[in-house]
Motif scaffolding. Structure first.
Motif, PDB file in Angstrom:
ATOM      1  N   GLN A 151       0.807  -1.202   0.000  1.00 20.80           N
ATOM      2  CA  GLN A 151       0.000   0.000   0.000  1.00 20.80           C
ATOM      3  C   GLN A 151       0.849   1.265   0.000  1.00 20.80           C
ATOM      4  OE1 GLN A 151      -3.473   0.181  -0.208  1.00 20.80           O
ATOM      5  NE2 GLN A 151      -3.159  -1.930  -0.800  1.00 20.80           N
ATOM      6  N   LYS A 168      -7.267  10.700  -3.577  1.00 22.64           N
ATOM      7  CA  LYS A 168      -8.058  10.340  -2.405  1.00 22.64           C
ATOM      8  C   LYS A 168      -9.012   9.185  -2.671  1.00 22.64           C
ATOM      9  CE  LYS A 168      -8.078  14.820  -0.021  1.00 22.64           C
ATOM     10  NZ  LYS A 168      -8.927  15.950   0.449  1.00 22.64           N
ATOM     11  N   HIS A 169      -9.442   9.026  -3.913  1.00 23.66           N
ATOM     12  CA  HIS A 169     -10.437   8.004  -4.233  1.00 23.66           C
ATOM     13  C   HIS A 169      -9.844   6.770  -4.904  1.00 23.66           C
ATOM     14  CE1 HIS A 169     -12.989  11.637  -3.794  1.00 23.66           C
ATOM     15  NE2 HIS A 169     -13.856  10.778  -3.299  1.00 23.66           N
ATOM     16  N   THR A 170      -8.517   6.686  -4.960  1.00 23.41           N
ATOM     17  CA  THR A 170      -7.863   5.531  -5.573  1.00 23.41           C
ATOM     18  C   THR A 170      -7.213   4.682  -4.493  1.00 23.41           C
ATOM     19  OG1 THR A 170      -7.436   6.773  -7.611  1.00 23.41           O
ATOM     20  CG2 THR A 170      -6.142   4.768  -7.252  1.00 23.41           C
ATOM     21  N   GLU A 171      -7.658   3.447  -4.391  1.00 18.13           N
ATOM     22  CA  GLU A 171      -7.112   2.531  -3.389  1.00 18.13           C
ATOM     23  C   GLU A 171      -5.902   1.797  -3.940  1.00 18.13           C
ATOM     24  OE1 GLU A 171      -8.107   2.274  -0.306  1.00 18.13           O
ATOM     25  OE2 GLU A 171      -9.759   3.698  -0.537  1.00 18.13           O
ATOM     26  N   GLY A 172      -4.962   1.515  -3.070  1.00 15.08           N
ATOM     27  CA  GLY A 172      -3.789   0.744  -3.465  1.00 15.08           C
ATOM     28  C   GLY A 172      -2.648   1.627  -3.918  1.00 15.08           C
TER      29      GLY A 172
END
Length: 277
Positions: free
Chosen positions: A9, A159-163
């Motif tokens: 992460q 902020k809205h992108t995971e990983g």
């Protein structure tokens, strides 16, 4: 990451390219008149390269070199128009995308539109230039987006992108024409550099301390050194020397990263022209 290492992460990288930014107009590079606290802070927490030079003082071919690691004679982009990066070129975005890292680019000038081939490897390449605006642009005109719009889009994606993620953010402010605020006291070029520094501060706050941040420029600006007002015609230190600052995740131990501050040297320019520069 190496091929045998898992993607975690914390594999975040932010690449910021500030168009037309001379290294010697940043406080960390020794300019006593600069108002660049955010770039100075990055330098104090990372590595400042004192002698970084661009491959060419033109936006499109220089960014092609930044993204591919190739010289213009290799990637074959030699000017800001009439050229396109070939599909056979391998960009850093393609390498990271293959490593399952999310990739996005946010550009602020039409000269970097995805149609010119730099979008290779990016999941998102934000270049919302309207065809009507492009058609109305003169042959020497510049079509750009407000930095605040570009940065807001980048922050929203981040902020809205995971990983793990890689974002390239391109900001155009120091490029002519210069439009300093009415309350600015000093030369207009430094005003634009100061403004873009404040915008960069929002990016730094968003990505946090665990993100690797790389800040550089495609080329500098003559400001009448060598007899040239802007860039693109001559090759000399004012247009080739660029900042290069790398802030690793978590920063580095405090050390001496700033250059001694010295007054800018006198530059001979035509009589009565750009007396404030």
């Amino acid at each position: 990451p190496a091929s045998d290492e898992p993607v975690t992460q914390n594999n975040h990288v932010l690449l910021i390219t500030v168009d037309t930014l001379r290294a010697d107009r940043i406080g960390a590079y020794g300019d006593p008149l600069a108002k660049t606290p955010n770039m100075d802070s990055l330098a104090s927490e990372g590595v400042l390269f004192r002698e970084a030079h661009s491959a060419t003082p033109l936006t499109l071919p220089s960014h092609a070199s930044i993204l591919t690691g190739l010289y213009p004679r290799q990637h074959q982009i030699r000017d800001n128009s009439g050229f396109r990066l070939g599909d056979e070129a391998l960009t850093i975005a393609e390498v990271l995308q293959a490593a399952e890292i999310h990739t996005a680019a946010f550009v602020s000038a039409y000269v970097l539109d995805g149609a010119f081939g730099l979008s290779q490897g990016f999941d998102l390449y934000r270049d919302p230039f309207h065809p009507m605006d492009v058609s109305a642009m003169s042959v020497f005109g510049e079509l750009e987006l407000p930095s605040i719009e570009v940065v807001n889009a980048a922050i929203s994606w981040w902020k809205h992108t995971e990983g793990p993620k890689f974002a390239w953010v391109h900001l155009y402010d120091p490029h002519a024409p210069w439009n300093p605020p009415t309350d600015w006291s000093g030369d207009p070029y430094r005003a634009e550099v100061s403004y873009v520094d404040s915008v960069i501060g929002r990016l730094i706050d968003t990505v946090g301390s665990e993100t690797m941040i790389i800040l550089t420029s495609d080329h500098g600006e003559s400001l009448w050194e060598g007899g040239e007002r802007e860039h693109g015609m001559l090759i000399h230190r004012a247009v080739t020397r660029v900042p290069l600052i790398v802030r690793p995740p978590g920063g580095m131990p405090a050390g001496e990263t700033q250059l001694p501050r010295t007054l800018p040297h006198q530059v001979r320019r035509p009589e009565g022209i750009d007396s404030t520069l």
